[in-house]
Design an enzyme around this catalytic site. Structure first.
Site, short mmCIF file in Angstrom:
data_model
loop_
_atom_site.label_atom_id
_atom_site.label_comp_id
_atom_site.label_asym_id
_atom_site.label_seq_id
_atom_site.Cartn_x
_atom_site.Cartn_y
_atom_site.Cartn_z
CB SER A 151 -0.91 0.01 1.23
OG SER A 151 -0.14 0.35 2.36
CE LYS A 152 -1.32 6.47 -3.38
NZ LYS A 152 -2.77 6.22 -3.41
NE ARG A 153 0.35 0.19 5.91
CZ ARG A 153 1.04 -0.88 6.24
NH1 ARG A 153 2.23 -0.76 6.78
NH2 ARG A 153 0.55 -2.08 6.05
CG HIS A 154 4.40 -1.14 2.20
ND1 HIS A 154 3.12 -1.61 2.01
CD2 HIS A 154 4.86 -1.74 3.32
CE1 HIS A 154 2.83 -2.46 2.97
NE2 HIS A 154 3.86 -2.54 3.78
N GLY A 155 5.77 3.26 0.78
CA GLY A 155 6.66 4.12 0.00
C GLY A 155 6.19 4.24 -1.44
#
Ligand code: GLU
Length: 461
Positions: free
Chosen positions: A240-244
């Protein structure tokens, strides 16, 4: 049979690296089998599809070197064909007009939920007579799906995936405004494009049964299906986006080479023994469905960087210098002198870099057209350098007959001895001036490449 694969992105955002991997697998499978790799842009969702996203997808595919065959197929341009197929099924008695409104269906769903029952909408219009049709209501078109028995998707990776037909409703193929649904469009397009193998993320496995039922209703041959596990983040959770950064173009910006990213993505979900470094040609030779993994792979940025470092070192100096110069020139044009310097330095720079951005950072040390950028640490050293020592360094360099790194080293060593310093200590100062940093490739070589005039320019407070 000629193998025909396709990549079918929806242009609603950047090209996610998971999708890039799907494209790569389809590309490799087609090339391996001397088949075709086609591109279909699934732009039927007019609200979410954008021109920029379309452009980003095309550019990313180009950057990755995944060239497709034939013309791009735009799904939105095929609406009339989708409708034609849906109406042919109505005519054949395999599909029907359904006049139930969203509200009616929602009410039935709520009723079932209240009774804690699994909800399947059984349309009252499935076997209705034309005479019963209401006037002034725009119907949807639904497929008359089998209510009994099972549907088995024979996935080449996942094995037989069975579903009870009673769990599936009669899917909508045309909405009440006549627009085709994804389920219809995908099947009609895959058939018309002659797709033999569908390789895609396993988030589409839940669509596969309905699509297969539609293929069968139409009397089409069902393509071979391969649903690959999705990529997970380093923590094992769904990406997801939080993985960069996840868009392919972000990896480009971060300084990855396309060949390194492709190699990484290939190994993420596919293997050939213990081989890690796999060139495009080898990948085409070796790629097989059997080599695909069944479980989700995790992103590992350290490995990705390692691979990139490998591919950087493999490139010849002039090719790499050109890439780096292009990156620098996206911000400012530089002179031929600077370009020549970068080329001369490349052999020493490339073993020190993992990413192109590292290489660019170091290459900027050889640019003589604008002031060197100086790190805070180097600035401190510069401020503390004795002016007298600095003058001696300048004199030493000026007096050299032969401006080569060996001679530079020898003479600076003599100077260090005279000044009662270790050579390393002296170079600590000089590096700050010449490189603007506390770490750099060999300063002797830097001085040689920069030449006397530019070196002297830098050796001033
Ligand atoms: N357009 C779909 C997506 O972007 C892919 C459809 C398919 O591969 O069948 O997820």
């Amino acid at each position: 049979m000629t193998v025909v694969t396709r990549f079918a992105p929806s242009p609603t955002g950047f090209l996610h690296i998971g999708s890039a991997r799907t494209a790569l697998f389809n590309y490799l499978f087609a090339r391996k089998n001397n088949g075709k790799f086609l591109l279909r842009i699934e732009d039927t969702d007019k609200e979410r599809s954008t021109q920029e996203a379309m452009q980003a997808i095309l550019e990313s595919l180009k950057w990755l070197g995944l060239d497709y065959d034939d013309e791009v197929v735009y799904q939105s341009a095929r609406e009339a064909r989708h409708q034609e197929v849906a109406y042919s099924l109505v005519e054949a008695g395999k599909a029907y007009f359904c006049f139930s409104s969203q509200e009616e269906i929602a009410a039935l769903r709520a009723e079932a939920m209240a009774k804690k029952q699994h909800f399947i909408f059984n349309s009252p219009w499935r076997n209705a007579d034309v005479a019963q049709y209401p006037t002034g209501v725009k119907p949807v078109v639904r497929l008359k799906a089998p209510r009994e028995g099972v549907t088995v998707v024979k996935d080449l990776l996942q094995g037989d995936v069975v579903i009870q037909n009673c769990q599936l409703d009669d899917m909508v193929m045309l909405r009440s405004d006549g627009s085709p649904t994804y389920m219809l469009a995908v099947v009609v397009d895959d058939q018309d494009m002659g797709i033999t193998h569908i390789i895609r993320g396993d988030d589409h496995l839940s669509n596969a049964h309905r699509q297969q039922i539609l293929y069968e209703a139409l009397g089409y041959k069902v393509p071979a299906m391969v649903h690959i596990p999705l990529i997970h983040g380093p923590d094992g959770a769904k990406l997801s986006k939080r993985h960069g950064a996840l868009g392919t173009e972000s990896y480009k910006e971060m300084g990855y080479l396309p060949e390194a990213l492709c190699n990484y993505l290939l190994r993420l979900g596919w293997s050939h023994g213990d081989d890690e470094i796999i060139s495009r040609d080898q990948a085409i030779k070796w790629f097989s469905i059997e080599g695909l993994g069944k479980s989700a792979a995790r992103l590992d940025f350290d490995r990705m960087k390692n691979l990139n470092a490998h591919y950087l070192r493999q490139k010849n100096d002039s090719e790499l210098a050109e890439i780096v110069i292009n990156i620098i020139e996206e911000d400012h044009a530089i002179s031929n002198v600077s370009k020549g310097n970068i080329l001369k330095a490349m052999a020493s720079l490339k073993p020190r870099a993992e990413l192109l951005v590292d290489l660019k950072q170091m290459a900027l040390m050889y640019v003589v057209d604008f002031p060197l950028s100086i790190t805070a640490e180097a600035r401190q050293i510069i401020l503390n350098t004795d002016e007298n020592l600095l003058m001696q360094v300048r004199e030493t360099l000026t007096s050299l007959g032969n401006f080569s790194k060996d001679v530079i080293q020898e003479k600076l060593k003599e100077l260090a001895e005279l000044a009662n310093m270790k050579l390393g200590e002296l170079m600590h100062f000089i590096r700050a001036f010449i490189a603007g940093d506390v770490k750099s490739p060999s300063v002797f070589e830097m001085i040689e490449i920069l030449g006397l005039e530019h070196s002297l320019n830098r050796l001033k407070k």
